[in-house]
Design a protein around this motif. Structure first.
Motif, mmCIF file in Angstrom:
data_model
loop_
_atom_site.group_PDB
_atom_site.id
_atom_site.type_symbol
_atom_site.label_atom_id
_atom_site.label_comp_id
_atom_site.label_asym_id
_atom_site.label_seq_id
_atom_site.Cartn_x
_atom_site.Cartn_y
_atom_site.Cartn_z
ATOM 1 N N ASP A 8 0.812 -1.224 0.000
ATOM 2 C CA ASP A 8 0.000 0.000 0.000
ATOM 3 C C ASP A 8 0.848 1.278 0.000
ATOM 4 N N VAL A 9 0.671 2.086 -1.031
ATOM 5 C CA VAL A 9 1.318 3.399 -1.095
ATOM 6 C C VAL A 9 0.493 4.354 -0.234
ATOM 7 N N VAL A 10 1.158 5.019 0.722
ATOM 8 C CA VAL A 10 0.438 5.883 1.663
ATOM 9 C C VAL A 10 0.883 7.330 1.491
ATOM 10 N N GLY A 11 -0.025 8.151 0.979
ATOM 11 C CA GLY A 11 0.184 9.591 0.910
ATOM 12 C C GLY A 11 1.336 10.039 0.040
ATOM 13 N N ARG A 12 1.686 11.318 0.212
ATOM 14 C CA ARG A 12 2.729 11.939 -0.606
ATOM 15 C C ARG A 12 4.083 11.266 -0.416
ATOM 16 N N SER A 13 4.396 10.911 0.811
ATOM 17 C CA SER A 13 5.687 10.272 1.078
ATOM 18 C C SER A 13 5.848 8.993 0.271
ATOM 19 N N GLY A 14 4.815 8.162 0.269
ATOM 20 C CA GLY A 14 4.863 6.916 -0.480
ATOM 21 C C GLY A 14 4.921 7.144 -1.977
ATOM 22 N N ARG A 15 4.119 8.084 -2.470
ATOM 23 C CA ARG A 15 4.113 8.376 -3.908
ATOM 24 C C ARG A 15 5.473 8.858 -4.379
ATOM 25 N N GLU A 16 6.075 9.757 -3.608
ATOM 26 C CA GLU A 16 7.372 10.303 -4.010
ATOM 27 C C GLU A 16 8.460 9.232 -3.984
ATOM 28 N N VAL A 18 8.032 6.018 -4.530
ATOM 29 C CA VAL A 18 7.824 5.168 -5.707
ATOM 30 C C VAL A 18 8.366 5.858 -6.956
ATOM 31 N N ALA A 19 8.045 7.149 -7.118
ATOM 32 C CA ALA A 19 8.489 7.882 -8.300
ATOM 33 C C ALA A 19 10.002 7.977 -8.381
ATOM 34 N N GLU A 20 10.647 8.153 -7.234
ATOM 35 C CA GLU A 20 12.097 8.345 -7.221
ATOM 36 C C GLU A 20 12.869 7.037 -7.344
ATOM 37 N N ARG A 21 12.352 5.952 -6.733
ATOM 38 C CA ARG A 21 13.153 4.741 -6.614
ATOM 39 C C ARG A 21 12.763 3.617 -7.580
ATOM 40 N N LEU A 22 11.476 3.533 -7.910
ATOM 41 C CA LEU A 22 11.034 2.370 -8.669
ATOM 42 C C LEU A 22 11.712 2.220 -10.031
ATOM 43 N N PRO A 23 11.847 3.265 -10.838
ATOM 44 C CA PRO A 23 12.493 3.060 -12.146
ATOM 45 C C PRO A 23 13.886 2.450 -12.041
ATOM 46 N N GLY A 24 14.674 2.903 -11.073
ATOM 47 C CA GLY A 24 16.019 2.350 -10.890
ATOM 48 C C GLY A 24 16.003 0.919 -10.408
ATOM 49 N N ILE A 25 15.034 0.584 -9.539
ATOM 50 C CA ILE A 25 14.926 -0.787 -9.031
ATOM 51 C C ILE A 25 14.572 -1.748 -10.167
ATOM 52 N N VAL A 26 13.638 -1.339 -11.009
ATOM 53 C CA VAL A 26 13.239 -2.188 -12.143
ATOM 54 C C VAL A 26 14.428 -2.441 -13.056
ATOM 55 N N GLU A 27 15.179 -1.398 -13.332
ATOM 56 C CA GLU A 27 16.337 -1.547 -14.221
ATOM 57 C C GLU A 27 17.444 -2.371 -13.567
ATOM 58 N N GLN A 28 17.739 -2.099 -12.307
ATOM 59 C CA GLN A 28 18.845 -2.784 -11.637
ATOM 60 C C GLN A 28 18.601 -4.279 -11.475
ATOM 61 N N TYR A 29 17.364 -4.648 -11.130
ATOM 62 C CA TYR A 29 17.087 -6.053 -10.829
ATOM 63 C C TYR A 29 16.332 -6.782 -11.948
ATOM 64 N N GLY A 30 16.079 -6.097 -13.024
ATOM 65 C CA GLY A 30 15.502 -6.742 -14.192
ATOM 66 C C GLY A 30 14.090 -7.252 -14.012
ATOM 67 N N PHE A 31 13.250 -6.470 -13.344
ATOM 68 C CA PHE A 31 11.862 -6.908 -13.163
ATOM 69 C C PHE A 31 11.099 -6.808 -14.478
ATOM 70 N N LEU A 238 10.090 1.701 0.807
ATOM 71 C CA LEU A 238 9.373 0.894 -0.179
ATOM 72 C C LEU A 238 9.350 -0.541 0.331
ATOM 73 N N CYS A 239 8.169 -1.081 0.547
ATOM 74 C CA CYS A 239 8.036 -2.453 1.048
ATOM 75 C C CYS A 239 7.282 -3.308 0.045
ATOM 76 N N GLY A 240 7.727 -4.538 -0.090
ATOM 77 C CA GLY A 240 7.027 -5.450 -0.979
ATOM 78 C C GLY A 240 7.682 -6.800 -1.029
ATOM 79 N N VAL A 241 7.500 -7.479 -2.156
ATOM 80 C CA VAL A 241 8.031 -8.820 -2.315
ATOM 81 C C VAL A 241 8.419 -9.016 -3.774
ATOM 82 N N ALA A 242 9.528 -9.701 -3.984
ATOM 83 C CA ALA A 242 10.019 -10.008 -5.327
ATOM 84 C C ALA A 242 9.964 -11.517 -5.544
ATOM 85 N N VAL A 243 9.557 -11.918 -6.728
ATOM 86 C CA VAL A 243 9.406 -13.335 -7.044
ATOM 87 C C VAL A 243 10.035 -13.621 -8.399
#
Length: 271
Positions: A8-16, A18-31, A238-243
């Motif tokens: 669950d993304v919660v408020g501005r803190s969570g949105r920001e 996701v916007a700042e970190r997710l693109p790099g995480i996807v690229e780095q770990y090949g999701f 950022l919390c979640g699970v990778a499979v």
């Protein structure tokens, strides 16, 4: 195939975060495919169209919801034209939107995503087990679907564990959302389905489940509301699970917790 699910993304803190970190995480770990629960993204309750688009722009292939699905009134209209936004599948007939979606990943994989709402300690909804089972039966894993992800938005860890065992061997990942607290029970069941009772939240943990502490503490002490809950706005985790899944069967071969940034101990998805 590599799947990433963020809680669950919660408020501005969570949105920001996701916007700042997710693109790099996807690229780095090949999701190959990313699902995000966005039901608390807008001011802690619901999801506006603008904030939905923010999550999509950051890299979410599908955004799921929960018991606050329609707390932002405009969701009632824009959910109908956004096929990659899901509300719980077991809401009453006639509820706008859809609860399951067949989506093609950026590499051409066929992914079925299902969103369901629990009944234990929650409001009245239809049977989530039968609703999810029907959606999966229409697109079986290893046949029509290369991967199947089930976001079960529920209060009780027993209910999400029950869903995991119910779907064992028929889904790639069954993951809980709603409580905002990441659990440490990530594992692969005997039939090959990855299970985690709660993915946690993308939000500020210097809080009460993402909410600024003053008002929750006041209500715990007095039982009287003194104002509205306001999302905490410190640095988010950022919390979640990778499979990682088997290409042919679609079942899980690895499952790893994800905790990046903020105040929690870090857990990187090192495959």
């Amino acid at each position: 195939m590599r799947l990433l699910f963020l809680g669950d993304v919660v408020g501005r803190s969570g949105r920001e975060a996701v916007a700042e970190r997710l693109p790099g995480i996807v690229e780095q770990y090949g999701f190959d495919f990313v699902v995000i629960n966005g039901e608390n993204a807008s001011h802690g309750r619901g999801l506006t169209e603008a904030h939905y688009q923010n999550l999509r722009d950051a890299g979410a292939d599908v955004v799921t919801l929960g018991d606050h699905a329609f707390d932002q009134r405009d969701t009632l209209s824009f959910i109908e034209r956004e096929p990659n936004l899901l509300r719980p599948i077991n809401m009453p007939p006639g509820t706008p939107g859809r609860g399951a979606m067949f989506v093609e990943s950026r590499k051409g994989h066929r992914v079925l995503v299902v969103n369901a709402l629990g009944r234990v300690f929650m409001g009245p909804v239809d049977d989530p087990f039968r609703a999810v089972e029907a959606a999966i039966a229409a697109c079986p894993l290893g046949e029509q679907a290369d991967s199947i992800i089930v976001d079960f938005h529920t209060e009780a860890t027993s209910e999400i564990q029950g869903m995991g065992h119910f779907l064992d061997g028929r889904a790639s990942l069954v993951v809980g959302t709603h409580t905002h607290i990441p659990t440490s029970d990530h594992r692969i069941l005997r039939g090959g389905t990855a299970l985690m009772a709660d993915a946690g939240m993308c939000g500020d943990f210097d809080s009460v489940i993402g909410v600024d502490t003053e008002e929750p503490i006041n209500r715990f002490l007095t039982g009287i509301a003194n104002g509205r809950f306001s999302p905490a706005e410190g640095e988010a985790t950022l919390c979640g699970v990778a499979v990682e899944t088997d290409t042919r069967s679609g079942l899980a071969t690895k499952v790893l917790p994800v905790r990046i940034g903020g105040s929690l101990s870090q857990a990187l998805p090192e495959f």
